[in-house]
Design a protein around this motif. Sequence first.
Motif, PDB file in Angstrom:
ATOM      1  N   ASP A 264      48.867  36.754  37.090  1.00 25.66           N
ATOM      2  CA  ASP A 264      47.787  35.989  37.712  1.00 25.66           C
ATOM      3  C   ASP A 264      48.306  34.653  38.239  1.00 25.66           C
ATOM      4  O   ASP A 264      47.885  34.188  39.312  1.00 25.66           O
ATOM      5  CB  ASP A 264      46.671  35.756  36.694  1.00 25.66           C
ATOM      6  CG  ASP A 264      45.917  37.037  36.348  1.00 25.66           C
ATOM      7  OD1 ASP A 264      46.023  38.005  37.128  1.00 25.66           O
ATOM      8  OD2 ASP A 264      45.235  37.066  35.310  1.00 25.66           O
ATOM      9  N   ALA A 265      49.230  34.042  37.482  1.00 28.24           N
ATOM     10  CA  ALA A 265      49.782  32.744  37.908  1.00 28.24           C
ATOM     11  C   ALA A 265      50.559  32.882  39.205  1.00 28.24           C
ATOM     12  O   ALA A 265      50.450  32.027  40.104  1.00 28.24           O
ATOM     13  CB  ALA A 265      50.677  32.175  36.813  1.00 28.24           C
ATOM     14  N   ARG A 267      50.111  35.164  41.550  1.00 24.10           N
ATOM     15  CA  ARG A 267      49.173  35.425  42.633  1.00 24.10           C
ATOM     16  C   ARG A 267      48.473  34.130  43.069  1.00 24.10           C
ATOM     17  O   ARG A 267      48.227  33.910  44.262  1.00 24.10           O
ATOM     18  CB  ARG A 267      48.157  36.483  42.219  1.00 24.10           C
ATOM     19  CG  ARG A 267      48.792  37.811  41.836  1.00 24.10           C
ATOM     20  CD  ARG A 267      47.782  38.903  41.585  1.00 24.10           C
ATOM     21  NE  ARG A 267      47.432  39.583  42.819  1.00 24.10           N
ATOM     22  CZ  ARG A 267      46.831  40.775  42.867  1.00 24.10           C
ATOM     23  NH1 ARG A 267      46.505  41.395  41.756  1.00 24.10           N
ATOM     24  NH2 ARG A 267      46.540  41.326  44.028  1.00 24.10           N
ATOM     25  N   GLU A 268      48.185  33.277  42.102  1.00 25.07           N
ATOM     26  CA  GLU A 268      47.564  31.998  42.430  1.00 25.07           C
ATOM     27  C   GLU A 268      48.527  31.116  43.225  1.00 25.07           C
ATOM     28  O   GLU A 268      48.110  30.432  44.173  1.00 25.07           O
ATOM     29  CB  GLU A 268      47.142  31.292  41.142  1.00 25.07           C
ATOM     30  CG  GLU A 268      45.954  31.948  40.445  1.00 25.07           C
ATOM     31  CD  GLU A 268      45.683  31.344  39.079  1.00 25.07           C
ATOM     32  OE1 GLU A 268      46.369  30.362  38.719  1.00 25.07           O
ATOM     33  OE2 GLU A 268      44.802  31.863  38.365  1.00 25.07           O
ATOM     34  N   ALA A 271      48.638  32.285  46.725  1.00 23.22           N
ATOM     35  CA  ALA A 271      47.383  31.968  47.414  1.00 23.22           C
ATOM     36  C   ALA A 271      47.309  30.497  47.801  1.00 23.22           C
ATOM     37  O   ALA A 271      46.534  30.133  48.701  1.00 23.22           O
ATOM     38  CB  ALA A 271      46.196  32.342  46.533  1.00 23.22           C
ATOM     39  N   GLU A 272      48.099  29.633  47.157  1.00 21.16           N
ATOM     40  CA  GLU A 272      48.104  28.209  47.497  1.00 21.16           C
ATOM     41  C   GLU A 272      48.733  27.934  48.853  1.00 21.16           C
ATOM     42  O   GLU A 272      48.474  26.896  49.472  1.00 21.16           O
ATOM     43  CB  GLU A 272      48.879  27.413  46.430  1.00 21.16           C
ATOM     44  CG  GLU A 272      48.161  27.246  45.105  1.00 21.16           C
ATOM     45  CD  GLU A 272      48.988  26.428  44.132  1.00 21.16           C
ATOM     46  OE1 GLU A 272      50.125  26.029  44.502  1.00 21.16           O
ATOM     47  OE2 GLU A 272      48.510  26.190  43.015  1.00 21.16           O
TER      48      GLU A 272
END
Length: 465
Positions: A264-265, A267-268, A271-272
């Motif tokens: 998840d980290a 992917r975040e 996305a930034e």
Amino acid sequence: MSDTPDSAVRTYIEQHRSAFLDDLADWLRIPSVSAQPDHAADVRRSADWLAAKLKETGFPVTEVWSTPGAPAVFAEWPSGDPDAPTVLVYGHHDVQPAAREDGWHTNPFEPRILDGRMYGRGAADDKGQVFFHTLGVRAHLAATGRTTPAVNLKLLIEGEEESGSPNFRVLVEANSARLAADTVIVSDTGMWSETTPTVCTGMRGLADCEIELYGPDQDIHSGSFGGAVPNPATVAARLVAALHDADERVTIPGFYDGVAPLTDAERELFAELPFDEASWLSTAKSHGTLGEAGYSTLERIWARPTAELNGIGGGYQGPGGKTIIPASAQLKLTFRLVAGQDPEKIEQAVGDWVAARVPAGVRHKITFRASTRPCLTPLDHPALQAVVRAMSRAFDGQKIRFTREGGSGPAADLQDVLAAPVLFLGISVPSDGWHAPNEKVELDLLIKGVETTAHLWGDLAGALR
């Protein structure tokens, strides 16, 4: 963190900037095009030039290593600290072909500076990014008062990267003891943009094959024999159609075994990034996205494996019709691989999948070319964090974000043979035009690369102890 003073580094770099750029321009004038036999002597001259310049920089060991193809350059500068870690820098000194008639505004091998940019073949890929290490290590020494680097510093600059590095792995294996390192820094990469500094954390691997299918011993009449004997072109089409399911996932059994899932980290962090799909599609010269369901475009090209049809042939291709069953057909496939995948296992899985789908009466031959392993550096690796800190200092405290590279390269061979983590440090940006006419490097970013390396060696020395 490195104790190298920022102001001292910048003062030294500014004092030597003009001479540094003059030297880089001299190197760019050497047309070291490894793909063209007529330039073999130039590639050798480029290696000799670099070895001499590294000696002048202060490296006590500089050598030109011959290969069956183009030569590589090795340099070494031991640290005076007995417990200093060892860092190996990788890059390449060969360049892509270039000619004025390709669309260059000026002679590609006569560098020019215009509007804060240096234009010339190799300015970004990869001579500029190799060369910033020379001024960087000198700034590191000048600002700290050291006489040797804070790390045992080694360089390996190959001469065949633009030709597929055909002799690179053998070269690394033959010299693995001298190349041994605690980490590898690859300076043959880039950043997201001029305003978004990033560090690449991985590259995909590659498996590459050609499938030949043989049916009748010659082209035969489709009316007299069609519907009663297998058609190799039809078999080829069915293989391609069966390669993906409705969600664009590869259907080969075992293909996804071992694939490291995105956290998840991660992917975040992806996305930034300021990703604009319309702009990306324009660059891709494409009119819509398509890929594995459940993943964004960046996730698909950076962190997921792929299977692509690169070419298909067989049967009559001329004007009008020709009512035949062709004797043969061919497919060319490539598979981009991610961390956790083994090219040898992928090759076996592909071979088994093809064999199970080719019907009786059709003979087939599958040929794999040299493969490349994927490489990925964990986000919490201390060496990666040192690169991030050093780059952030060069970019005045700006947040450094993370990318990956969808392509493949010889960096994985260094990781595989030397059993050392691979890190990426590059300052090139998409507008630099790698492999294209009017290749350039942004001079302010090039100097940021110099400054990053000046801070990096002290930081890495502490992080890797």
